[in-house]
Write a protein that holds these residues in place. Structure first.
Motif, short mmCIF file in Angstrom:
data_model
loop_
_atom_site.label_atom_id
_atom_site.label_comp_id
_atom_site.label_asym_id
_atom_site.label_seq_id
_atom_site.Cartn_x
_atom_site.Cartn_y
_atom_site.Cartn_z
N VAL A 1 -7.83 4.29 -4.70
CA VAL A 1 -7.91 5.07 -3.45
C VAL A 1 -8.80 4.31 -2.47
O VAL A 1 -10.02 4.26 -2.60
CB VAL A 1 -8.47 6.48 -3.71
N LYS A 2 -8.19 3.73 -1.47
CA LYS A 2 -8.92 2.91 -0.50
C LYS A 2 -9.40 3.71 0.71
O LYS A 2 -10.37 3.33 1.35
CB LYS A 2 -8.03 1.75 -0.03
N TYR A 3 -8.70 4.80 1.03
CA TYR A 3 -9.10 5.62 2.17
C TYR A 3 -8.74 7.08 1.93
O TYR A 3 -7.70 7.38 1.33
CB TYR A 3 -8.37 5.19 3.45
N LEU A 4 -9.58 7.98 2.45
CA LEU A 4 -9.23 9.37 2.70
C LEU A 4 -9.06 9.48 4.21
O LEU A 4 -9.92 9.03 4.97
CB LEU A 4 -10.32 10.32 2.21
N LEU A 5 -7.96 10.06 4.65
CA LEU A 5 -7.61 10.09 6.07
C LEU A 5 -7.33 11.53 6.49
O LEU A 5 -6.57 12.23 5.83
CB LEU A 5 -6.37 9.22 6.31
N CYS A 6 -7.93 11.95 7.61
CA CYS A 6 -7.72 13.32 8.08
C CYS A 6 -7.72 13.37 9.61
O CYS A 6 -8.01 12.39 10.29
CB CYS A 6 -8.79 14.26 7.52
N PHE B 1 0.85 -1.19 0.00
CA PHE B 1 0.00 0.00 0.00
C PHE B 1 0.88 1.24 0.00
O PHE B 1 2.08 1.17 0.29
CB PHE B 1 -0.96 0.02 1.19
N ALA B 2 0.27 2.36 -0.34
CA ALA B 2 0.99 3.64 -0.37
C ALA B 2 0.20 4.67 0.43
O ALA B 2 -1.02 4.60 0.53
CB ALA B 2 1.17 4.12 -1.80
N VAL B 3 0.93 5.61 1.01
CA VAL B 3 0.33 6.73 1.72
C VAL B 3 0.83 8.01 1.05
O VAL B 3 2.04 8.25 0.99
CB VAL B 3 0.71 6.75 3.21
N ALA C 1 -3.75 11.15 2.71
CA ALA C 1 -3.78 11.70 4.07
C ALA C 1 -3.60 13.22 4.03
O ALA C 1 -2.72 13.72 3.32
CB ALA C 1 -2.70 11.06 4.92
N PHE C 2 -4.40 13.93 4.81
CA PHE C 2 -4.31 15.38 4.91
C PHE C 2 -4.89 15.76 6.26
O PHE C 2 -5.44 14.92 6.99
CB PHE C 2 -5.07 16.06 3.77
N HIS C 3 -4.81 17.01 6.64
CA HIS C 3 -5.23 17.40 7.99
C HIS C 3 -6.70 17.80 8.08
O HIS C 3 -7.45 17.24 8.85
CB HIS C 3 -4.35 18.54 8.51
#
Length: 414
Positions: free
Chosen positions: A175-180, A107-109, A142-144
């Motif tokens: 794109v498996k997830y959006l993370l914040c 996986f990649a981030v 990933a973002f804030h």
């Protein structure tokens, strides 16, 4: 902590990632940092850790150095960061690039900076580059600050989200997830058909998000991302309030911390008493000074005690205080009052007898409060002369223990 100097970093033998959200935006005091220390212990079970922004309350070198030194002592794996809206100033000097990608085997981030509520062109170009790679099949973006969702309005604009969507849309299936982070709570949502994971439980005080997501229902926590049967999955992990206990294991340090707590609380009490004396003599500014100093000593005591404290989970905590109150009024204070009486010490006898009466009320109220959702008492009165506690509208004109007048009662109302 890793200072990122290359936009693309390949990681070998990495199959999991722990995520900590918002550890430092409300300050780097010991009370908050104990939560962060526990979060680092938990994410140490993963191959790498990512902090989802707001490492510090403000981007000064002092704050960055504090969080960096603490992390490097406690972390058990490599720790990467992304920039939050509090992470201003010297962020790049300490942590490097604001937009970068971590490419593990499965996986990649892709870390994107949107701390000022917009995605940088540099980051979006990098995202496109990573998504177009043939060997990249599963991506966490990933973002804030959250993208628009069903829970909160505190997010980037629809127009800004459209810029992000336009980049990932050709490879959306990757794109498996959006993370914040940013929100001092946690929730899961689905945005544009993609799971959105929001986590801000790594140190900041938990806040209400909505009627459905209340602070009292959410614990401090981290998020584990991991590979299982060829799929990228996630799970939240609540942080136990009795976690992180490195200092408790040092016998000498534990004893000194206990002594320090006692000293700070004694100073707190002495300053409050002197403030009362000053107020009675019309010295309001001196009284104000000593009340401020008393508050400071309390917060010092809280910091030291938090290192030692092993509280029960919040939902179970109230009932744990009942046995102590019962022991005091049923046994300890009665025994000491009798001893004082036998030794002709009437003031000590009076103090123990009066306190026992109050402790009995404490135990009763705490027993009711164990059912926190249905606790009925909204107004509570305390006699400032002896400390007796009363509830309800029909409180007596004089304290039933010491006779203090109703006009002096301290009122606590929720």
């Amino acid at each position: 902590m890793i200072k990122v100097t290359e936009p693309v970093i390949r990681l070998r033998q990495v199959r999991s990632m722990g995520v900590i959200g918002d550890p430092g935006c409300e300050g780097l005091g010991t009370y908050n940092m104990k939560v962060y220390a526990g979060a680092l212990e938990e994410t140490g079970k993963d191959d790498i850790t990512l902090i989802a922004g707001d490492l510090v309350p403000a981007g000064t070198k002092h704050h960055y150095q504090t969080i960096q030194e603490l992390t490097e002592i406690l972390a058990e794996n490599e720790v990467y960061t992304l920039r939050g809206n509090h992470d201003t100033g010297s962020y790049i000097e300490y942590f490097g690039l604001k937009n970068y990608a971590l490419l593990a085997d499965e996986f990649a981030v892709v870390v994107l900076d949107n701390a000022v509520r917009s995605f940088e062109k540099e980051g979006l170009t990098l995202l496109s580059q990573v998504l177009s790679m043939e060997d990249v099949e599963r991506v966490i973006i990933a973002f804030h600050i959250p993208v628009p969702n069903h829970f909160i309005q505190n997010c980037v604009s629809e127009e800004e989200f459209a810029r992000l969507k336009n980049v990932y849309e050709p490879w959306k299936e990757k794109v498996k997830y959006l993370l914040c982070g940013h929100v001092h709570s946690r929730f899961e949502d689905e945005v544009n058909g993609i799971p959105l994971i929001c986590t801000g439980g790594g140190g900041a005080m938990i806040e209400d998000v909505s009627k459905e997501i209340r602070a009292c229902d959410v614990e401090h926590h981290i998020v584990h991302f991991y590979m299982e049967e060829g799929m990228l999955k996630h799970r939240f992990k609540d942080l136990p309030e009795d976690g992180y206990g490195r200092e408790r294991k040092d016998r000498v340090l534990r004893q000194k911390l206990e002594e320090t707590v006692q000293g700070e609380l004694l100073a707190h009490f002495k300053y409050l008493m002197f403030a009362d004396r000053a107020e009675r003599r019309g010295m309001d500014r001196i009284a104000n000074l000593f009340r401020a100093l008393a508050a400071s000593e309390y917060y010092h005591a809280r910091s030291f005690y938090s290192v030692l404290d092993r509280p029960a989970p919040f939902a179970e905590s109230v009932k744990t205080f009942v046995p102590g109150e019962e022991f005091e009024y049923e046994h300890l204070y009665q025994m000491l009052a009798e001893y004082a009486k036998c030794h002709q010490s009437p003031l000590a006898e009076q103090a123990y007898t009066g306190a026992a009466s109050a402790e009995k009320v404490h135990a009763s109220l705490l027993a009711q409060a164990a059912d926190m959702e249905n606790f009925p008492e909204g107004t509570i009165y305390v006699c400032p002369v002896c400390g007796y506690v009363m509830t309800g509208d029909a409180v007596p004109e004089r304290c039933p223990v010491c006779g203090g007048p109703k006009k002096q009662y301290e009122r606590y109302e929720a």
